[in-house]
Scaffold this motif. Structure first.
Motif, PDB file in Angstrom:
ATOM      1  N   VAL A  57       0.868  -1.180   0.000  1.00 48.48           N
ATOM      2  CA  VAL A  57       0.000   0.000   0.000  1.00 48.48           C
ATOM      3  C   VAL A  57       0.904   1.230   0.000  1.00 48.48           C
ATOM      4  CG1 VAL A  57      -1.726   1.306   1.276  1.00 48.48           C
ATOM      5  CG2 VAL A  57      -1.864  -1.192   1.216  1.00 48.48           C
ATOM      6  N   GLN A  58       0.871   1.992  -1.100  1.00 45.01           N
ATOM      7  CA  GLN A  58       1.718   3.184  -1.204  1.00 45.01           C
ATOM      8  C   GLN A  58       1.002   4.433  -0.696  1.00 45.01           C
ATOM      9  OE1 GLN A  58       2.545   2.382  -5.481  1.00 45.01           O
ATOM     10  NE2 GLN A  58       4.644   2.978  -4.980  1.00 45.01           N
ATOM     11  N   ALA A  62      -6.477   1.333   3.854  1.00 44.14           N
ATOM     12  CA  ALA A  62      -6.867  -0.057   3.635  1.00 44.14           C
ATOM     13  C   ALA A  62      -7.096  -0.736   4.975  1.00 44.14           C
ATOM     14  CB  ALA A  62      -5.792  -0.799   2.850  1.00 44.14           C
ATOM     15  N   THR A  63      -8.070  -1.641   4.981  1.00 42.69           N
ATOM     16  CA  THR A  63      -8.257  -2.536   6.115  1.00 42.69           C
ATOM     17  C   THR A  63      -7.855  -3.920   5.645  1.00 42.69           C
ATOM     18  OG1 THR A  63     -10.086  -1.211   6.967  1.00 42.69           O
ATOM     19  CG2 THR A  63      -9.877  -3.447   7.817  1.00 42.69           C
ATOM     20  N   VAL A  73      -4.548   0.415   7.755  1.00 42.46           N
ATOM     21  CA  VAL A  73      -3.345   1.019   7.189  1.00 42.46           C
ATOM     22  C   VAL A  73      -3.687   2.377   6.600  1.00 42.46           C
ATOM     23  CG1 VAL A  73      -1.736   0.828   5.257  1.00 42.46           C
ATOM     24  CG2 VAL A  73      -2.165  -1.158   6.697  1.00 42.46           C
ATOM     25  N   ASP A  74      -2.966   3.409   7.028  1.00 42.09           N
ATOM     26  CA  ASP A  74      -3.137   4.735   6.428  1.00 42.09           C
ATOM     27  C   ASP A  74      -1.791   5.371   6.107  1.00 42.09           C
ATOM     28  OD1 ASP A  74      -2.254   5.314   8.935  1.00 42.09           O
ATOM     29  OD2 ASP A  74      -3.944   6.592   9.505  1.00 42.09           O
ATOM     30  N   LYS A  90     -10.185  -4.299   2.272  1.00 38.26           N
ATOM     31  CA  LYS A  90     -11.057  -3.196   1.878  1.00 38.26           C
ATOM     32  C   LYS A  90     -10.186  -1.970   1.639  1.00 38.26           C
ATOM     33  CE  LYS A  90     -15.138  -4.790   4.424  1.00 38.26           C
ATOM     34  NZ  LYS A  90     -16.146  -4.473   5.473  1.00 38.26           N
ATOM     35  N   PHE A  91     -10.405  -1.305   0.498  1.00 40.43           N
ATOM     36  CA  PHE A  91      -9.554  -0.185   0.116  1.00 40.43           C
ATOM     37  C   PHE A  91     -10.372   1.084  -0.083  1.00 40.43           C
ATOM     38  CE2 PHE A  91      -7.563  -4.018  -1.826  1.00 40.43           C
ATOM     39  CZ  PHE A  91      -6.364  -4.013  -1.114  1.00 40.43           C
TER      40      PHE A  91
END
Length: 289
Positions: A57-58, A62-63, A73-74, A90-91
């Protein structure tokens, strides 16, 4: 995971695809939006029988749920999804990043050459100051993947080896004991895993393995927990489970034969052990292969 949900978890080559592997490579590379936008930015629970995935994840949110661990994730993060792990993502619609899928034989080859289990355990790594390095590495992998220049295969494998080394180093950074203790502890752990590899079917007690190393069972357990995140018994059980899963997926042996080959005294005992470790009976697991 409940019994009813576990029984419904599908097995995919790539998410949403049930056909053959799309390229002759042992590698598949695509952007996160490329597939997730086709499914409403949500990848529902599923697993891959013979793929390890490295989801980077850039940007965006996202979960990420792998087995029973949920991480929000952030910031730039890299999630390892081992083969046979049930996962769902999940995005946000502004998500940016890549999904790199490695065929299990390649993942095992990398793990053996680097002497690390980092590709066989689920983990999420915050990228932090390494973002530019990882961005460049994933961009190089993606560029090489879509081209057909000479030397493409060895170049891809070299780049993925670099990524595996990065992961291995980040994994080691999570615990930072005295370097001399770390080296000695890793030596014990490596000897334990080598012995386990040849004797896991014998169902030997932890004390046996500790004695072969010349340390106590408590010391062995402490080393396993510190360096692998699992107790010695969990490592033994996970090795048995891995072999059972391989036999159920890749062979035509009956459940009785699988139980026998893994040293269980009775198939019923094997079935209870397998269900306790996976949430599924061996028969249910095989049906979902």
């Amino acid at each position: 995971m409940s019994k009813s949900v576990a029984a419904a978890v599908p097995v995919f080559k790539l998410y949403g695809e049930t056909g053959a592997w799309p390229t002759p490579d042992l590698i598949h590379c695509e952007s996160i939006p490329e597939r997730s936008k086709l499914h409403g930015w949500e990848i529902k629970p599923h697993r891959h029988s013979d793929l390890v995935q490295l989801l980077y994840v850039q940007a965006g949110q996202a979960t990420l749920k792998v087995e029973d661990v949920v991480i929000y994730v952030d910031s730039p993060s890299l999630q390892v999804v081992p083969a046979l792990s049930v996962h769902t993502f999940k995005f946000s619609e502004d998500i940016q990043g890549h999904v790199l899928s490695l065929a299990q034989p390649l993942a095992e080859q990398l793990g053996a050459s680097l002497n690390t289990p980092v590709l066989s355990r689920a983990a999420c790594y915050t990228v932090g100051a390494g973002q530019q390095y990882l961005d460049t590495l994933y961009a190089a992998i993606t560029e090489e993947y879509v081209q057909s220049q000479s030397g493409r295969d060895p170049m891809l494998q070299s780049l993925i080896t670099v990524l595996s080394v990065w992961l291995s180093r980040r994994n080691l950074e999570r615990s930072s004991p005295d370097p001399r203790q770390l080296d000695r502890g890793r030596e014990y752990l490596q000897r334990f895993t080598r012995t386990l590899e040849t004797q896991f079917r014998e169902h030997l007690p932890i004390e046996h393995y500790a004695a072969t190393l010349g340390i106590s069972a408590a010391h062995l357990n402490a080393l396993c927990r510190r360096l692998s995140g699992q107790s010695a018994l969990q490592m033994i059980n996970q090795r048995l489970l891995l072999e059972a899963k391989r036999d159920l997926v890749y062979t035509t042996m009956t459940i009785h034969q699988v139980s026998d080959s893994l040293g269980f005294s009775e198939p019923a005992y094997f079935s209870r052990f397998f269900k306790r470790g996976t949430g599924l009976s061996p028969k249910q697991f095989r049906i979902q292969r």
